[in-house]
Motif scaffolding. Structure first.
Motif, PDB file in Angstrom:
ATOM      1  N   LEU A  49       0.843  -1.378  -0.212  1.00 21.40           N
ATOM      2  CA  LEU A  49      -0.097   0.140  -0.028  1.00 21.40           C
ATOM      3  C   LEU A  49       0.636   1.427   0.130  1.00 21.40           C
ATOM      4  O   LEU A  49       1.879   1.397   0.777  1.00 21.40           O
ATOM      5  N   HIS A  50       0.746   2.074  -0.982  1.00 20.58           N
ATOM      6  CA  HIS A  50       1.522   3.198  -1.373  1.00 20.58           C
ATOM      7  C   HIS A  50       0.529   4.683  -1.018  1.00 20.58           C
ATOM      8  O   HIS A  50      -0.609   4.659  -1.590  1.00 20.58           O
ATOM      9  N   GLY A  51       1.089   5.516  -0.218  1.00 22.56           N
ATOM     10  CA  GLY A  51       0.567   6.745  -0.196  1.00 22.56           C
ATOM     11  C   GLY A  51      -0.373   7.115   0.810  1.00 22.56           C
ATOM     12  O   GLY A  51      -0.956   8.181   1.099  1.00 22.56           O
ATOM     13  N   LEU A  52      -0.567   6.022   1.590  1.00 21.07           N
ATOM     14  CA  LEU A  52      -1.646   6.251   2.812  1.00 21.07           C
ATOM     15  C   LEU A  52      -0.792   6.043   4.403  1.00 21.07           C
ATOM     16  O   LEU A  52      -1.427   6.078   5.142  1.00 21.07           O
ATOM     17  N   GLU A  53       0.362   5.904   4.141  1.00 24.32           N
ATOM     18  CA  GLU A  53       1.182   5.738   5.345  1.00 24.32           C
ATOM     19  C   GLU A  53       0.600   6.682   6.609  1.00 24.32           C
ATOM     20  O   GLU A  53       0.816   6.370   7.810  1.00 24.32           O
ATOM     21  N   HIS A  54       0.664   7.974   6.148  1.00 18.54           N
ATOM     22  CA  HIS A  54       0.487   9.006   7.203  1.00 18.54           C
ATOM     23  C   HIS A  54      -0.846   9.453   7.239  1.00 18.54           C
ATOM     24  O   HIS A  54      -1.209  10.380   8.191  1.00 18.54           O
ATOM     25  N   THR A  55      -1.957   8.927   6.504  1.00 20.74           N
ATOM     26  CA  THR A  55      -3.161   9.424   6.572  1.00 20.74           C
ATOM     27  C   THR A  55      -4.391   8.288   7.030  1.00 20.74           C
ATOM     28  O   THR A  55      -4.677   8.387   8.142  1.00 20.74           O
ATOM     29  N   VAL A  56      -4.416   7.414   6.176  1.00 15.97           N
ATOM     30  CA  VAL A  56      -5.527   6.398   6.363  1.00 15.97           C
ATOM     31  C   VAL A  56      -5.039   5.246   7.132  1.00 15.97           C
ATOM     32  O   VAL A  56      -5.680   4.778   8.215  1.00 15.97           O
ATOM     33  N   LYS A  80      -9.493   0.555  -1.663  1.00 17.08           N
ATOM     34  CA  LYS A  80     -10.361   0.137  -0.286  1.00 17.08           C
ATOM     35  C   LYS A  80     -10.264  -1.589  -0.145  1.00 17.08           C
ATOM     36  O   LYS A  80     -10.002  -1.964   1.024  1.00 17.08           O
ATOM     37  N   THR A  81     -10.561  -2.002  -1.139  1.00 15.97           N
ATOM     38  CA  THR A  81     -10.438  -3.482  -1.009  1.00 15.97           C
ATOM     39  C   THR A  81      -9.111  -4.019  -1.088  1.00 15.97           C
ATOM     40  O   THR A  81      -8.669  -4.891  -0.100  1.00 15.97           O
ATOM     41  N   ARG A  82      -8.135  -3.187  -1.476  1.00  9.92           N
ATOM     42  CA  ARG A  82      -6.536  -3.782  -1.284  1.00  9.92           C
ATOM     43  C   ARG A  82      -6.167  -3.379   0.074  1.00  9.92           C
ATOM     44  O   ARG A  82      -5.241  -4.282   0.551  1.00  9.92           O
ATOM     45  N   LEU A  83      -6.742  -2.475   0.732  1.00 11.50           N
ATOM     46  CA  LEU A  83      -6.598  -2.228   2.029  1.00 11.50           C
ATOM     47  C   LEU A  83      -7.188  -3.329   3.201  1.00 11.50           C
ATOM     48  O   LEU A  83      -6.531  -3.711   4.148  1.00 11.50           O
ATOM     49  N   PRO A  86      -5.160  -7.178   3.437  1.00 16.15           N
ATOM     50  CA  PRO A  86      -4.158  -7.779   4.484  1.00 16.15           C
ATOM     51  C   PRO A  86      -4.533  -8.033   5.770  1.00 16.15           C
ATOM     52  O   PRO A  86      -3.829  -8.551   6.437  1.00 16.15           O
ATOM     53  N   LEU A  87      -5.783  -7.792   6.041  1.00 13.15           N
ATOM     54  CA  LEU A  87      -6.233  -7.923   7.492  1.00 13.15           C
ATOM     55  C   LEU A  87      -6.171  -9.611   7.911  1.00 13.15           C
ATOM     56  O   LEU A  87      -5.681  -9.795   9.144  1.00 13.15           O
ATOM     57  N   PRO A  88      -6.229 -10.394   7.164  1.00  9.71           N
ATOM     58  CA  PRO A  88      -6.074 -11.764   7.685  1.00  9.71           C
ATOM     59  C   PRO A  88      -4.619 -11.924   8.167  1.00  9.71           C
ATOM     60  O   PRO A  88      -4.426 -12.898   9.109  1.00  9.71           O
TER      61      PRO A  88
END
Length: 465
Positions: A49-56, A80-83, A86-88
Motif C-alpha cells: 500500500l502506497h501513499g496512505l502511510e501518514h493518513t489512512v 479500499k479492497t486492497r487495504l 491484508p487484514l487476515p
C-alpha cells in the motif's frame, strides 16, 4: 499458551488443548495483539500500500486496536479492497475449532446448544481441528439481489422435511456472516445492499443474535465486519442506513496517492506488463491521471481510478509488444507513440461533466501533452537542442509511428556534429536501443510542445520538422 504462539498440530482433542494451557482469544484481541507486535517489531502490517502511510493507515490501526468494525469510504480505485485484504495477516496462524461445527466454534467457547451438548457428552475426547488464517477471511461483493438468506441465513426445508420441528435451531442454514464466526467478513460496495438487508445486519453486529422467519437465536458470534463504500454523494444505487453506520465503530475516508512517486509505485506494483516501460513514460502516465483528477471537465464525484493508470501502463506495454511481434523487433520498449495509442483506448474510462460533450478528446490530448512536457522538462533541462532544430530545415524530417521500430527511428534521425543524442540518452538513463529511441522521441516531442519545431500526425505516422 495463547493463540499467538505456534500451536503444535499434534493437539487433536479438547483434553490435549486444556493440558497445553490454551487460552481463548476473540478475533478482535488477535488483531489487536498481532498488530501491536508488528508495530513494535518495526514490521509493515500493510505490504503493497502506497501513499496512505501518514493518513489512512494510522486511522485503520487505531480502529483495530480499539476493536471496532470498520467502513472505508472513498471513490473508486482508491485501494479500499486492497487495504482490507491484508487484514487476515493480523490473525493468528491457526486456531482450534470443534471438528464438524458448522460455525467453526471454539472448543472453549461454544455458541450453539448442539455443540454444548457434544462437549458435555464427549468431554475431553471431543475432536478438534485447526483453521488456518487464510480460511478465516470471507469477502462478499454486495449486489442488489443479495438476500437475507445469503448474509444471515434461512430455514432449510430439507431439514424440516427430516422431521425436525420448525422452531429447532438446527433447521437453520446459516449465511455468510454466521459462517464467518471466528474470522473477518468483508462486504464491498455496502450501499448496494437493499435497506432491508442492511437492517438484518443490525442485530448480528451489535446484539449478537439472529432473527430468521419469526424466531430469534442468541448466538454470541465472534466476527469482525469490515466494509467499503463509495461516498453517498456519488453513488445513486443506494446508501448506508443510519443505524448501520452507527454500528461501525470507525468510518475512514480513503484518498488517491498524494505524492507522484506513490502514484508511480502503485502502477509499477499492480500492472502486468508485457514489455519494458521506461520510468519517464510511467511518470507521464501518472501525471496524466492526476491531471484528470484535477480537471474541471471531469466528473470528480466519480473519480479517476488507479485502475485507469494501471490499465494505461498495460496498454502502453501491449502496444510495444504488438509492434515487436509485427515488425520482428527484439526486446520491445514502450515509447511516446504507444502512450498516445493507449489514450485512445482509455478515454471511455473517464466520466466527463455535462456540457463537455464533443470536447472529451480535446481535453484528454491537452492534459496528456502537459503531462509529457512536465515529465520530460526536468530531464532535458540544460541540453542544447540548437543543432537538432537547425538540422530540421524544412527538407529534413524525423518520422515515427506505432509501427516504426526503435532501429528504424534511430536510423532516420538527422546526423549531428554534436553528442546531443548521447546526452539525451544519458539524461533519461537510456542504455538499450529501445530505451534510447524512447528518450530521443520524447525529447523531440518536447521541442514540438515548446513550439521549436512542427508536428504532423495521421494514418499511424507522425512527422516532426
Amino acid at each position: 499458551m495463547t493463540e499467538a504462539t505456534t500451536t503444535p498440530p499434534a493437539i487433536t482433542t479438547l483434553g490435549e488443548l486444556k493440558a497445553a494451557g490454551y487460552q481463548y482469544k476473540t478475533v478482535r484481541e488477535e488483531l489487536r495483539d498481532n498488530l501491536i507486535a508488528k508495530l513494535r517489531a518495526g514490521e509493515d502490517p500493510w505490504p503493497g500500500l502506497h501513499g496512505l502511510e501518514h493518513t489512512v493507515l494510522p486511522q485503520v490501526e487505531r480502529a483495530i486496536i480499539a476493536g471496532h468494525d470498520i467502513v472505508l469510504l472513498g471513490e473508486r480505485g482508491q485501494g479500499k479492497t486492497r487495504l482490507l485484504r491484508p487484514l487476515p495477516l493480523l490473525l493468528d496462524a491457526s486456531v482450534p475449532a470443534v471438528k464438524g461445527s458448522e460455525l467453526r466454534e471454539h472448543p472453549l467457547h461454544p455458541v450453539t446448544d448442539a455443540t454444548r451438548r457434544r462437549i458435555e457428552e464427549e468431554g475431553d475426547a471431543l475432536e478438534i481441528e485447526w483453521i488456518p488464517r487464510a480460511a478465516r477471511y470471507s469477502e462478499k461483493l454486495a449486489t442488489p439481489d443479495t438476500s437475507v438468506a445469503d448474509l444471515i441465513g434461512d430455514v432449510d426445508p430439507m431439514r424440516v422435511a427430516e422431521g425436525r420441528r420448525l422452531g429447532d435451531p438446527e433447521t437453520i442454514h446459516y449465511g455468510l456472516i454466521p459462517r464467518s464466526n471466528r474470522g473477518i467478513v468483508a462486504i464491498n460496495e455496502l450501499p448496494d445492499l437493499a435497506e432491508r438487508i442492511q437492517v438484518a445486519m443490525l442485530n448480528v453486529m451489535e446484539e449478537a443474535d439472529i432473527q430468521i422467519r419469526g424466531y430469534m437465536l442468541r448466538l454470541p458470534l465472534d466476527v469482525v465486519v469490515v466494509a467499503s463504500a463509495n461516498p453517498e454523494d456519488y453513488t445513486n444505487r443506494g446508501r448506508i442506513i443510519t443505524p448501520l453506520k452507527d454500528r461501525f465503530g470507525a468510518e475512514i475516508r480513503t484518498h488517491y496517492p498524494v505524492e507522484l512517486e506513490d502514484e508511480v509505485a502503485v502502477i509499477r506494483q499492480e500492472a502486468q506488463l508485457t514489455a519494458q516501460v521506461p520510468e519517464v513514460i510511467m511518470e507521464a502516465l501518472a501525471r496524466f491521471t492526476r491531471a484528470l483528477r484535477e480537471s474541471e471537465a471531469v466528473n470528480q464525484r466519480a473519480g479517476v481510478s488507479a485502475r485507469f493508470a494501471i490499465a494505461g501502463a498495460e496498454t502502453v506495454a501491449a502496444s510495444a509488444t504488438r509492434r515487436a511481434a509485427v515488425r520482428g523487433e527484439d526486446g520491445p520498449v514502450a515509447r511516446l507513440v504507444d502512450l498516445e495509442a493507449a489514450v485512445d483506448v482509455l478515454g471511455g474510462k473517464v466520466e466527463f461533466e455535462h456540457g463537455e460533450e464533443g470536447r472529451e478528446w480535446d481535453v484528454l490530448e491537452y492534459l496528456l501533452r502537459n503531462a509529457v512536457a512536465q515529465s520530460v522538462r526536468r530531464r532535458i533541462r540544460g541540453l542544447d537542442f540548437a543543432p537538432l532544430i537547425e538540422a530540421l530545415d524544412g527538407s529534413t524530417f524525423i518520422s515515427t509511428g506505432d509501427s516504426v521500430t526503435a532501429a528504424e527511428f534511430l536510423a532516420g534521425l538527422p546526423e549531428l556534429s554534436t553528442s546531443l543524442y548521447d546526452d539525451i540518452a544519458h539524461a533519461f538513463s537510456a542504455e538499450s536501443e529501445g530505451e534510447r529511441a524512447a528518450a530521443i522521441e520524447l525529447a523531440v516531442e518536447a521541442l514540438y510542445l515548446t513550439q521549436k519545431i512542427s508536428k504532423d500526425s495521421g494514418e499511424g505516422e507522425t512527422i516532426y520538422g
